[in-house]
Design a protein around this motif. Structure first.
Motif, mmCIF file in Angstrom:
data_model
loop_
_atom_site.group_PDB
_atom_site.id
_atom_site.type_symbol
_atom_site.label_atom_id
_atom_site.label_comp_id
_atom_site.label_asym_id
_atom_site.label_seq_id
_atom_site.Cartn_x
_atom_site.Cartn_y
_atom_site.Cartn_z
ATOM 1 N N LYS A 162 0.841 -1.195 0.000
ATOM 2 C CA LYS A 162 0.000 0.000 0.000
ATOM 3 C C LYS A 162 0.879 1.250 0.000
ATOM 4 C CE LYS A 162 -4.098 2.082 2.025
ATOM 5 N NZ LYS A 162 -5.232 1.897 2.955
ATOM 6 N N LEU A 163 0.488 2.213 -0.813
ATOM 7 C CA LEU A 163 1.287 3.427 -0.988
ATOM 8 C C LEU A 163 0.691 4.603 -0.230
ATOM 9 C CD1 LEU A 163 3.694 4.733 -2.554
ATOM 10 C CD2 LEU A 163 1.998 5.475 -4.247
ATOM 11 N N GLY A 164 1.523 5.258 0.560
ATOM 12 C CA GLY A 164 1.155 6.513 1.181
ATOM 13 C C GLY A 164 1.794 7.663 0.422
ATOM 14 N N ARG A 197 -2.186 -0.975 -6.686
ATOM 15 C CA ARG A 197 -1.908 -0.561 -5.310
ATOM 16 C C ARG A 197 -3.089 0.190 -4.707
ATOM 17 N NH1 ARG A 197 3.820 0.892 -3.321
ATOM 18 N NH2 ARG A 197 5.250 -0.012 -4.841
ATOM 19 N N PHE A 243 -0.449 7.448 8.264
ATOM 20 C CA PHE A 243 0.080 6.428 7.353
ATOM 21 C C PHE A 243 -0.010 5.031 7.971
ATOM 22 C CE2 PHE A 243 2.822 9.892 5.335
ATOM 23 C CZ PHE A 243 2.058 9.945 4.185
ATOM 24 N N CYS A 295 -0.217 1.835 5.275
ATOM 25 C CA CYS A 295 0.767 2.151 4.230
ATOM 26 C C CYS A 295 2.122 1.538 4.592
ATOM 27 C CB CYS A 295 0.914 3.663 4.077
ATOM 28 S SG CYS A 295 -0.602 4.476 3.553
ATOM 29 N N ILE A 347 6.158 5.067 1.156
ATOM 30 C CA ILE A 347 5.768 6.470 1.208
ATOM 31 C C ILE A 347 6.494 7.250 0.124
ATOM 32 C CG2 ILE A 347 5.592 8.557 2.649
ATOM 33 C CD1 ILE A 347 4.049 6.150 3.762
#
Length: 287
Positions: free
Chosen positions: A10-12, A33, A68, A73, A76
């Motif tokens: 997972k992308l923050g 994602r 986050f 996440c 980052i």
């Protein structure tokens, strides 16, 4: 036997201003994602609210990390312009207050020192900082011309002077850009950023309204973490360079982000400016 989980990390997104945080979010979603955006108050626009998101004020480091973490996440990205905060604008939470003495020291040292402090804090707490171009590969400037027009010999000489000026400026952790015209440095970027520098040039050194001259040169700082805060240009940069009477813009291939390449090229072609990405070897030769 069950197969291992192949779910993408997972992308923050730590979002400053402009369209890049949204472009990055769209690219991440396209590769499967999940995305969560943390908007920096005073920098990010309300358009991030179309995505799962939270807001954080400058200095609220505990909330920054918690948003986050609670969103799950793992990676980052920092993306989008943000002005260096003034000390009076920093309103820390408890975690931020603990970090504040070190951050004040870094704030006085410069933009890159401050960003390194934020990056180190997140990494100490288990998050991985990744460069934006690892997700949106089209962002990174590739070597060569972006536009139909190309720099002539006089422009190339100005670019060399601009590279040296930007390197010296970056070594002091002040800015990433310089404007050179006819062999003379007429502006250096400060904490107010590129747009403010070009506005000064337009007001104080507008140039010949008929024949454009002068070049904006932007480079990464020599010691900066290239995962964050690479020099960025977009259509607005082109428009401001045109308003300042400049002939073109020069950036380092692999060391700068082009926010909207097709739109930028079309705008520069219409306004009669060149945009070129020179090889890193040119910087090394002039350092």
């Amino acid at each position: 036997m069950s197969k291992p989980d192949q779910r993408p990390r997972k992308l923050g997104i730590a979002a400053g201003g402009g369209v890049l945080p949204l472009k990055l979010a769209e690219a991440a979603r396209a590769e499967g994602r999940d995305v969560f955006i943390v908007g920096i108050k005073g920098a990010a626009g309300s358009s991030i609210e179309a995505w799962p998101h939270g807001w954080v004020r400058v200095g609220a480091m505990g909330r920054f990390l918690r948003l986050f973490k609670e969103a799950g996440c793992e990676d980052i990205v920092f993306i989008g312009p943000m002005m260096r905060p003034r000390l009076r604008d920093i309103v820390p939470d408890f975690q931020g207050a603990l970090l504040l003495p070190g951050f004040i020291k870094r704030l006085k040292a410069g933009d890159d020192a401050l960003l390194r402090g934020v990056v180190e804090f997140l990494e100490r707490n288990g998050l991985t900082i990744v460069p934006a171009e690892s997700i949106l590969t089209s962002l990174l400037a590739s070597e060569g011309l972006v536009t139909r027009l190309a720099p002539d010999a006089a422009h190339e000489a100005d670019i060399d002077i601009g590279i040296r000026a930007a390197l010296a400026l970056g070594a002091q952790d002040i800015g990433q850009g310089a404007v050179v015209r006819d062999g003379r440095i007429i502006a250096l970027e400060d904490v107010k950023g590129t747009d403010a520098m070009l506005a000064r040039v337009a007001a104080e050194h507008p140039g010949d309204p008929v024949g454009r001259s002068g070049v904006l040169v932007k480079l990464p700082k020599p010691a900066q973490d290239r995962r964050v805060d690479l020099p960025t240009i977009g259509s607005r940069t082109v428009e401001r360079a045109a308003a300042a009477g400049l002939a073109g813009i020069a950036i380092e291939a692999g060391g700068a982000i082009i926010a909207d390449r097709e739109e930028l090229a079309a705008r520069a072609n219409k306004l009669g400016l060149f945009v070129v990405a020179f090889p890193p070897s040119r910087v090394e030769a002039l350092a």
